[in-house]
Design an enzyme around this catalytic site. Sequence first.
Site, PDB file in Angstrom:
ATOM      1  N   HIS A 459     -31.652 -79.011 -39.819  1.00 46.02           N
ATOM      2  CA  HIS A 459     -31.450 -79.196 -38.949  1.00 46.02           C
ATOM      3  C   HIS A 459     -30.293 -78.634 -37.960  1.00 46.02           C
ATOM      4  O   HIS A 459     -30.757 -78.815 -36.844  1.00 46.02           O
ATOM      5  CB  HIS A 459     -30.812 -80.883 -38.835  1.00 46.02           C
ATOM      6  CG  HIS A 459     -30.291 -81.262 -37.923  1.00 46.02           C
ATOM      7  ND1 HIS A 459     -30.689 -83.086 -37.542  1.00 46.02           N
ATOM      8  CD2 HIS A 459     -29.100 -81.638 -37.358  1.00 46.02           C
ATOM      9  CE1 HIS A 459     -29.537 -82.881 -36.961  1.00 46.02           C
ATOM     10  NE2 HIS A 459     -29.046 -82.206 -36.614  1.00 46.02           N
ATOM     11  N   GLU A 460     -29.770 -78.022 -38.555  1.00 47.10           N
ATOM     12  CA  GLU A 460     -28.603 -77.124 -37.589  1.00 47.10           C
ATOM     13  C   GLU A 460     -29.456 -75.769 -36.809  1.00 47.10           C
ATOM     14  O   GLU A 460     -29.150 -75.444 -35.090  1.00 47.10           O
ATOM     15  CB  GLU A 460     -27.725 -76.909 -38.426  1.00 47.10           C
ATOM     16  CG  GLU A 460     -26.662 -77.914 -38.517  1.00 47.10           C
ATOM     17  CD  GLU A 460     -26.325 -79.033 -37.952  1.00 47.10           C
ATOM     18  OE1 GLU A 460     -26.368 -78.722 -36.419  1.00 47.10           O
ATOM     19  OE2 GLU A 460     -26.276 -80.056 -37.693  1.00 47.10           O
ATOM     20  N   HIS A 463     -30.934 -77.026 -33.643  1.00 44.26           N
ATOM     21  CA  HIS A 463     -30.250 -76.916 -33.009  1.00 44.26           C
ATOM     22  C   HIS A 463     -29.851 -75.881 -32.372  1.00 44.26           C
ATOM     23  O   HIS A 463     -29.973 -74.759 -30.759  1.00 44.26           O
ATOM     24  CB  HIS A 463     -28.281 -76.982 -32.785  1.00 44.26           C
ATOM     25  CG  HIS A 463     -29.015 -79.054 -33.068  1.00 44.26           C
ATOM     26  ND1 HIS A 463     -28.618 -79.436 -32.189  1.00 44.26           N
ATOM     27  CD2 HIS A 463     -27.960 -80.048 -34.052  1.00 44.26           C
ATOM     28  CE1 HIS A 463     -28.676 -80.770 -32.594  1.00 44.26           C
ATOM     29  NE2 HIS A 463     -27.976 -81.173 -33.579  1.00 44.26           N
ATOM     30  N   HIS A 466     -32.667 -74.039 -30.334  1.00 44.13           N
ATOM     31  CA  HIS A 466     -31.907 -74.469 -28.615  1.00 44.13           C
ATOM     32  C   HIS A 466     -31.480 -73.933 -27.647  1.00 44.13           C
ATOM     33  O   HIS A 466     -31.792 -73.537 -26.716  1.00 44.13           O
ATOM     34  CB  HIS A 466     -31.392 -76.163 -28.203  1.00 44.13           C
ATOM     35  CG  HIS A 466     -32.089 -77.234 -27.794  1.00 44.13           C
ATOM     36  ND1 HIS A 466     -31.965 -78.315 -27.591  1.00 44.13           N
ATOM     37  CD2 HIS A 466     -32.728 -76.675 -26.679  1.00 44.13           C
ATOM     38  CE1 HIS A 466     -32.537 -79.039 -26.790  1.00 44.13           C
ATOM     39  NE2 HIS A 466     -32.435 -77.660 -25.449  1.00 44.13           N
TER      40      HIS A 466
END
Length: 686
Positions: A459-460, A463, A466
Amino acid sequence: MCANSTSHPLLDRPTLEHGLPRFADIDDGVVREAFPEALRRHREQIRAIADNPAEPTWENTVEALEASGRELGRCTAWLFNMLGTDSTDARQGIAEEIIPELSAHSDALYTDAALHARIKAVTAPEGDGEGARLHAHLLRRFTRRGADLPPDAQRELAEINRRLSVLSDAFGNNLLADTRTHALHVTDVNELDGLSPARISAARSAAEAEGRDGYLIPLELPTVQSALTDLTDPGTRAALHAASQRRGAEKNPAVLVEMVKLRARRAALLGYDTHADYVIEEETARTADAARRMLTDLAPAAAANAAAEHKLLVELADTEVTGADWPYWEAKLKARDYDLDEDELRRHFPLGRVLRDGVFFAANRLYGITVTERPDLEAYHPDADVWEVRDTDGTALGLLITDYFARPGKRGGAWMTSFTEQSRLLGTTPVVANVMSIVRPTDGSEPLLTLDEVTTVFHEFGHGLHGLLSDVRYPTFSGTNVPRDWVEFPSQINENWAFDPEVIRNYARHVDTGEVIPDHLLTAVADARQFGQGFAAGEYLGAAVIDLAWHSLTPEQADQLGDGAEDIEAFENRALEDAGLTVEHLRPRYRSTYFNHVFAGGYSAGYYSYLWAEVLDADGFDGFAEQGAAGEAASPEAVRAAGQRFRDLILSRGGADDFGTAFAAFRGRGKDVAPLLSRRGLAGAV
């Protein structure tokens, strides 16, 4: 600052690759000294733009504004990142001094009539769609920050913002202190039965670090603590669960209620009914009613599913199952019904393999990038590592810092942050960090991750992608500078690759034998992930409902609030009852007094965004599957093509494109909630 350094590590342009801060040269004294000068320079830069005698142009106004404040940005990036990863009394003192000044500085900028007039007078260059979007964004931002208010209202707004900044810092500091104070202390090792030897050893080391006898279990950010899954002693489970919920109960009720009142008053000053209306206008949901409707539509089905799950646990336990016991008996049920031994499963998830052969492997398959460790570059703490990210053609894209281990002074939870953001205007490349709080084994062995921790690492890094794959001109739109209910979309999409057959078989290897995870465990994982969705959805929805309830109050309603712990609990209970989320023993993921996201972070009236983004994620990942890029039958060519489309349309664009248009371009249509309902076991709820 180091004696051999000729430039200031914060005030001068960075000299290390990708603008990596010279961490070894920065200490509390350096940052305390730098802030006043950085503020002065930014004020001068703003005055030079606003008072420029030349006719306003795009370049001398908007682009000059975008390029301003670099020194201040470096100072704030260092301080606020350090407050999350290595907080000390001295750093908290610096923050207490500087936060009101930063708030006043920001208010002065957005109420500068001359600057506002120049921005209104210009237009973006012909054909510059990103520029046109930036111009509209800036005009809205000035309006929403009070540029059109009369002077007395501007002064009141500035005082509200200043006070809110102080209260937010106080809330976080209170929580950090209570997280340490309420860590569970036991003296008899038998009370920790069920924990692994490595975790018991870590608990002993944690106690020693605090100068205490026995064992100490540090508290994690959510209500439910991961150790509850393993602890066999009901008394220890109950004590740990109670300690988690005591955080902030003494000091934070008055803090959060004052924040709610001030946020409601600020919204009214700016012409909005509530703080939720003010916030969500800029999100992809657009209206507070849309966010609220999503939560209340799903809550009854989630509550019913959670109640049914609880009944099964009671039957298995043949005794009462409280909130403290729920994770323990859920694990037992999964072991019985799905042949899922969570301890055996962990032995297939050593952190290093998950990262290199899972997270980085998946990113290479999808986006063609490679991630290589850079031991020659120094991070801000010995626990943190620096990695360089390169594109398919070898072009260096930026740096990733990984900081995964818990330590005193580090707040719980997991997050991604930036030290430098990508911008073609500024010629900058990104430096991002992924932060977690995994307990480090004291014997030096590789940490073995739970399923939740594996998911969080992916998940991290979503980010991180991104930020790292951003390709925009203007820093305002770089990477994760997007609405809260869009920023979680790429990170949640990336979670899916943790369990993709090709990816998991590449990284999930037994820590002792190196053998690939057997098919029966993969099947058990897939089957077991469907059970417990009622609890997971219910605890999340509970927190999101509480957040929206606080921030849907008018000023008049907020003024009626009491600020005692019992008042807070009563407010929460009413909100949960109104939403149909009253399931015995089911607690919200966060209670108000330790709801860091909304009272010390940027998620006020926005915690719903995780579920809103999961709608996009579930539907978007179905798009990968439809393109032949996910599952057993996925081909390398299809994976790479679909990944490139996602990179081009979503990851690289940051906030530069309309979000609904970007999703529709990737998916071929607008979003559909059905895939999420199926995933969560809530089909038929809406």
